[in-house]
Scaffold this motif. Structure first.
Motif, PDB file in Angstrom:
ATOM      1  N   VAL A 212      31.023  53.775  58.174  1.00  9.91           N
ATOM      2  CA  VAL A 212      31.084  52.440  57.695  1.00  9.91           C
ATOM      3  C   VAL A 212      32.245  52.358  56.679  1.00  9.91           C
ATOM      4  CG1 VAL A 212      29.990  50.938  56.136  1.00  9.91           C
ATOM      5  CG2 VAL A 212      28.552  52.243  57.801  1.00  9.91           C
ATOM      6  N   VAL A 213      33.065  51.478  56.747  1.00  8.33           N
ATOM      7  CA  VAL A 213      34.162  51.336  55.471  1.00  8.33           C
ATOM      8  C   VAL A 213      34.192  50.273  54.841  1.00  8.33           C
ATOM      9  CG1 VAL A 213      36.792  51.016  55.507  1.00  8.33           C
ATOM     10  CG2 VAL A 213      35.809  52.336  57.590  1.00  8.33           C
ATOM     11  N   ASN A 214      34.283  50.401  53.592  1.00  6.36           N
ATOM     12  CA  ASN A 214      33.895  49.578  52.624  1.00  6.36           C
ATOM     13  C   ASN A 214      35.389  49.114  52.200  1.00  6.36           C
ATOM     14  OD1 ASN A 214      33.433  48.089  50.283  1.00  6.36           O
ATOM     15  ND2 ASN A 214      32.263  49.759  49.202  1.00  6.36           N
ATOM     16  N   ALA A 215      35.659  47.996  52.737  1.00  2.04           N
ATOM     17  CA  ALA A 215      36.875  47.112  52.380  1.00  2.04           C
ATOM     18  C   ALA A 215      36.483  45.830  51.794  1.00  2.04           C
ATOM     19  CB  ALA A 215      37.749  46.911  53.697  1.00  2.04           C
ATOM     20  N   SER A 216      35.633  45.692  50.736  1.00  3.65           N
ATOM     21  CA  SER A 216      35.031  44.488  50.470  1.00  3.65           C
ATOM     22  C   SER A 216      35.746  43.938  49.048  1.00  3.65           C
ATOM     23  CB  SER A 216      33.591  44.650  50.205  1.00  3.65           C
ATOM     24  OG  SER A 216      32.845  45.345  51.031  1.00  3.65           O
ATOM     25  N   GLY A 217      37.026  44.408  48.730  1.00  2.00           N
ATOM     26  CA  GLY A 217      37.778  44.127  47.944  1.00  2.00           C
ATOM     27  C   GLY A 217      37.034  43.807  46.444  1.00  2.00           C
ATOM     28  N   PRO A 218      36.871  42.817  45.777  1.00  3.68           N
ATOM     29  CA  PRO A 218      36.261  42.966  44.377  1.00  3.68           C
ATOM     30  C   PRO A 218      34.577  42.883  44.522  1.00  3.68           C
ATOM     31  CG  PRO A 218      37.743  41.029  44.441  1.00  3.68           C
ATOM     32  CD  PRO A 218      37.766  41.506  45.938  1.00  3.68           C
ATOM     33  N   ARG A 219      34.232  42.898  45.746  1.00  2.39           N
ATOM     34  CA  ARG A 219      32.637  43.088  46.215  1.00  2.39           C
ATOM     35  C   ARG A 219      32.456  44.541  46.514  1.00  2.39           C
ATOM     36  NH1 ARG A 219      29.591  38.173  47.234  1.00  2.39           N
ATOM     37  NH2 ARG A 219      31.196  36.321  47.161  1.00  2.39           N
ATOM     38  N   ALA A 220      33.278  45.608  46.221  1.00  4.70           N
ATOM     39  CA  ALA A 220      32.924  46.674  46.535  1.00  4.70           C
ATOM     40  C   ALA A 220      31.828  47.434  46.048  1.00  4.70           C
ATOM     41  CB  ALA A 220      34.229  47.702  46.208  1.00  4.70           C
ATOM     42  N   ALA A 221      31.325  47.013  45.005  1.00  2.00           N
ATOM     43  CA  ALA A 221      30.302  47.672  44.314  1.00  2.00           C
ATOM     44  C   ALA A 221      29.065  47.073  44.903  1.00  2.00           C
ATOM     45  CB  ALA A 221      30.185  47.254  42.797  1.00  2.00           C
ATOM     46  N   ASN A 317      52.197  24.277  40.371  1.00  2.00           N
ATOM     47  CA  ASN A 317      51.163  24.941  41.093  1.00  2.00           C
ATOM     48  C   ASN A 317      50.585  25.950  40.349  1.00  2.00           C
ATOM     49  OD1 ASN A 317      49.112  25.198  43.131  1.00  2.00           O
ATOM     50  ND2 ASN A 317      50.546  26.423  44.359  1.00  2.00           N
ATOM     51  N   GLU A 318      49.339  26.129  40.560  1.00  2.00           N
ATOM     52  CA  GLU A 318      48.596  26.992  39.551  1.00  2.00           C
ATOM     53  C   GLU A 318      47.443  27.790  40.321  1.00  2.00           C
ATOM     54  OE1 GLU A 318      47.986  25.136  35.873  1.00  2.00           O
ATOM     55  OE2 GLU A 318      46.368  24.074  36.817  1.00  2.00           O
ATOM     56  N   TRP A 319      47.085  28.866  40.309  1.00  2.00           N
ATOM     57  CA  TRP A 319      45.824  29.347  40.963  1.00  2.00           C
ATOM     58  C   TRP A 319      45.198  30.676  40.000  1.00  2.00           C
ATOM     59  CZ3 TRP A 319      50.495  29.798  43.550  1.00  2.00           C
ATOM     60  CH2 TRP A 319      50.739  31.095  43.906  1.00  2.00           C
ATOM     61  N   VAL A 320      43.869  30.810  40.359  1.00  2.00           N
ATOM     62  CA  VAL A 320      43.522  32.241  39.901  1.00  2.00           C
ATOM     63  C   VAL A 320      42.780  32.907  40.947  1.00  2.00           C
ATOM     64  CG1 VAL A 320      41.301  30.965  39.262  1.00  2.00           C
ATOM     65  CG2 VAL A 320      41.937  33.004  38.149  1.00  2.00           C
ATOM     66  N   GLY A 321      42.877  34.234  40.938  1.00  2.00           N
ATOM     67  CA  GLY A 321      42.193  35.210  41.790  1.00  2.00           C
ATOM     68  C   GLY A 321      41.861  36.042  41.255  1.00  2.00           C
ATOM     69  N   HIS A 322      41.238  37.150  42.036  1.00  2.00           N
ATOM     70  CA  HIS A 322      40.389  38.185  41.342  1.00  2.00           C
ATOM     71  C   HIS A 322      41.135  39.467  41.916  1.00  2.00           C
ATOM     72  CE1 HIS A 322      36.197  36.075  41.238  1.00  2.00           C
ATOM     73  NE2 HIS A 322      37.046  35.634  40.344  1.00  2.00           N
ATOM     74  N   TYR A 323      41.275  40.214  40.914  1.00  2.00           N
ATOM     75  CA  TYR A 323      41.723  41.605  41.010  1.00  2.00           C
ATOM     76  C   TYR A 323      40.527  42.493  41.339  1.00  2.00           C
ATOM     77  CZ  TYR A 323      46.487  42.496  39.133  1.00  2.00           C
ATOM     78  OH  TYR A 323      47.841  42.673  38.884  1.00  2.00           O
ATOM     79  N   ALA A 324      40.229  43.248  42.242  1.00  2.00           N
ATOM     80  CA  ALA A 324      39.314  44.146  42.550  1.00  2.00           C
ATOM     81  C   ALA A 324      39.697  45.506  41.634  1.00  2.00           C
ATOM     82  CB  ALA A 324      39.358  44.850  44.030  1.00  2.00           C
TER      83      ALA A 324
END
Length: 398
Positions: A212-221, A317-324
């Motif tokens: 299994v590879v955990n490549a879940s970005g900010p949802r890693a935990a 333009n503007e946006w917000v994203g998540h860092y992992a």
């Protein structure tokens, strides 16, 4: 929700954005590896994925040799993208816009840190220059530098590239090479002793797995917790603003890291700026609420102070994203969990992910196929350091 075509796979990758797709594609390039690979992605639009909110930049200006070498391969990969992708004439050439990063130091201590980092970078072949305030002013006369002591800059293989196209071809080529992608959500994992035996999807489908590879970005935990594991990765908001200027600059604006914490760079005929919020707290996975006050209170004052020519600018333009975000040391957490070795982490990039995806995707594929890193030694990023509280020392974190 889609049902996989098999009941078990040699490799199951949870998350199909830049890292899930990079690892999947690189697995198809590993000589002697003929295992079955499944990528499970909860949202095929990738609307909220960190990959979709990236600023697509790459730099060699790190203080740790491992990070520098990872990004150097990233630059090589960008320059030779079509060749890496098998020479397919449909694969576009990628351009690396090398306007470079410009780190500005306003204290003697930070200037000394930059000088030390420049020596490490130079020893590994990077073209970084340590510059005095007068040298910066000569090359970029639009900066206001009264508070600046010195800086670091690199105009070779450092800047912006089209990360969206790279991601698209990782995914497209992985599929063409036999990797299966399904739209589904992993809700549970079955673990016996030190082995994850299967993953369960939201519709109840159970899929057997060899790795299994955990490549879940900010949802890693959350993904790790299904296997009884933990990882110090949380979602943190990062804001991006694209603006035009009434008085455009007469040359490219390097990606400038201002002492205020705001960074800015050229973006075609426009400009791009970004920053963390003043209170950089963990947020919910689905919290993308935008703090519009940041522009007036933090970003625009910093921009207009550093570059007086930017007194008259307008956000388009503007946006917000998540860092992992890796709360331990803001660097990648990679490899096999010590007490569950068929669970592999590729997480915690804290904003470095897109630029590091060619080298680290290759390294994780090597680890799966051969049991070891072969092209680059990535052991310094070992995930098990988190449980021991051993920090990866990297001073150049944005």
């Amino acid at each position: 929700m889609q049902t996989p075509s098999r009941s078990s796979y040699d490799v199951v990758i949870v998350g199909g954005a830049i890292y899930g797709s990079s690892v999947a594609w690189w697995l198809t390039q590993m000589a002697g590896f003929d295992g079955t690979v499944l990528v499970i992605e909860r949202d095929p639009t990738y609307q909220f994925a960190s990959t979709s909110h990236t600023n697509s930049c790459i730099r060699q200006q790190f203080s740790n040799a491992a990070n520098i070498q990872v990004s150097q391969f990233g630059a090589q990969f960008i320059h030779n993208f079509r060749e890496f992708m098998g020479g397919n004439p449909e694969v576009p050439h990628l351009t690396l816009q090398s306007f470079g990063y410009m780190y500005l130091a306003d204290t003697p201590e930070f200037a000394a840190t930059l000088k030390e980092a420049q020596a490490v970078q130079q020893s590994l072949g990077a073209a970084t220059k340590h510059m005095s305030r007068d040298e910066i002013a000569a090359d970029y006369p639009f900066y206001q530098l009264d508070d600046i002591i010195g800086g670091n800059h690199n105009l070779v293989d450092e800047g912006y590239f089209d990360g969206g196209t790279m991601f698209d071809w990782f995914k497209r080529s992985a599929k063409a090479n036999g990797v299966e992608y399904v739209t589904a959500c992993v809700t549970a994992m079955t673990r016996a002793a030190d082995t994850v035996q299967s993953v369960t999807l939201a519709d109840g489908t159970v899929i057997g797995c060899g790795t299994v590879v955990n490549a879940s970005g900010p949802r890693a935990a959350a993904t790790a917790a299904m296997a009884g594991l933990s990882i110090p990765v949380v979602p943190r908001k990062r804001y991006t603003f694209v603006f035009n200027a009434a008085q455009p600059l007469d040359r490219d604006l390097p990606l400038t890291i201002d002492p205020s914490g705001v960074h800015m760079r050229s973006e075609g005929k426009y400009y791009l700026a970004g920053c963390p919020p003043d209170v950089d707290s963990d947020v919910a996975y689905d919290d993308f609420a935008f703090d519009h006050s940041l522009w007036e209170s933090k970003v625009w004052p910093a921009i207009a102070t550093r570059i007086p020519q930017f007194e008259a600018i307008k956000v388009i333009n503007e946006w917000v994203g998540h860092y992992a975000y890796n709360t331990l040391d803001q660097n990648a957490l990679l490899g096999r969990a010590r007490d569950c070795p068929n669970f592999i982490f590729v997480n915690g990039f804290s904003g470095h992910g897109l630029q590091q995806s060619p080298a680290i995707g290759r390294g994780i594929a090597e680890l799966i196929a051969y049991g070891e890193y072969r092209s680059l030694d990535l052991d310094a990023f070992d995930v098990n350091r988190a449980a021991q509280g051993q920090r990866f020392l990297e001073k150049a974190v944005i």
